[in-house]
Design an enzyme around this catalytic site. Sequence first.
Site, PDB file in Angstrom:
ATOM      1  N   HIS A   1      -0.306  -6.306   2.643  1.00  0.00           N
ATOM      2  CA  HIS A   1      -0.063  -7.760   2.183  1.00  0.00           C
ATOM      3  C   HIS A   1      -1.047  -8.536   3.243  1.00  0.00           C
ATOM      4  CE1 HIS A   1       3.735  -6.971  -0.165  1.00  0.00           C
ATOM      5  NE2 HIS A   1       3.217  -7.222  -1.115  1.00  0.00           N
TER       6      HIS A   1
ATOM      7  N   GLN B   1      -6.214  -3.906  -4.661  1.00  0.00           N
ATOM      8  CA  GLN B   1      -6.524  -2.082  -5.432  1.00  0.00           C
ATOM      9  C   GLN B   1      -5.669  -1.495  -6.146  1.00  0.00           C
ATOM     10  OE1 GLN B   1      -9.619  -2.171  -7.179  1.00  0.00           O
ATOM     11  NE2 GLN B   1      -9.479  -0.302  -7.914  1.00  0.00           N
TER      12      GLN B   1
ATOM     13  N   SER C   1       5.982  -2.083  -1.410  1.00  0.00           N
ATOM     14  CA  SER C   1       7.183  -2.513  -0.870  1.00  0.00           C
ATOM     15  C   SER C   1       8.407  -1.840  -1.416  1.00  0.00           C
ATOM     16  CB  SER C   1       7.028  -4.082  -1.657  1.00  0.00           C
ATOM     17  OG  SER C   1       6.546  -5.154  -1.358  1.00  0.00           O
TER      18      SER C   1
END
Length: 282
Positions: A37, A148, A186
């Site tokens: 991120h 991606q 995550s």
Amino acid sequence: MQIINTPKSMQKIAESLRGKRKTIGLVPTMGALHEGHLSLIKRSAMENDITVVSIFVNPTQFGPNEDFARYPRAFKKDRLLAQKAGADFIFHPTASAMYPDNFQTFVIPDKIADKLEGAARPGHFKGVATICLKLFNIIKPHRAYFGQKDAQQLAVIRQMARDFNLDLKIVGCPIVRTRTGVALSSRHVYLSESELRKATVIHKALLAARKEINAGQRSISKLRKLMAEIIGSESGLYIEYISFNRWDNLEELRTLSGNTLISLVVRIGKVRLLDNTLIRIR
Ligand code: PAF
């Protein structure tokens, strides 16, 4: 950096920024930010005057037996990380602000969403496309940044942007990996150290397939077998799929040619790990 909680106030800010001819970059996230991120936020900060990071665990993209309730939420930490990476605003709405009572309109992506993750998670891309369209309308970005790693998500959002004539650029960004090659997610918080170590075979399998293709291998079944063997060298890993698709429309390939997405999902316990590579085949 400012934190904005309501769609109305975010829209007002976006309108005023656009009025001042500022360019807006959006990084849509569900929080639990990691280096993947942060690479999107840094890229947006480089390419736009203003970067908005949305943090919203979107209930409509989770199936009934999925991990919506226990999805990692770490707002305090995310806020610091986003700021350090260059965010100017965090948009952090409540579920009832995004989906008020009597919410009734959804975006339903067509064929591009019925395979791969769409087949494994029915309704997932309906939720993703709907929330992304809402975020685009609220934040009014000139550019929106997607990793991606979630290749089908990127393809679905690009298709939606084309189909609905959305006036923004969808920017796909490279996968960020751990030092050992595991694509960051995550959901890594659900894995033990030894499980994460085992997961390194996923990237190894992709690299081996690339190498074989570059050496002339064109048999999809042989490549799939090779990848399965590499992944099978570790115990406790279950392959959900290994797939070869055209990159633009995700049609499944029978023979290898053109821009190809090799993607796979490997399950460790209940955790699904996605990874992929793009390769141009002549
Ligand atoms: O990739 C994600 O984190 C989510 O699918 C997204 C794009 C933020 C939509 O909820």
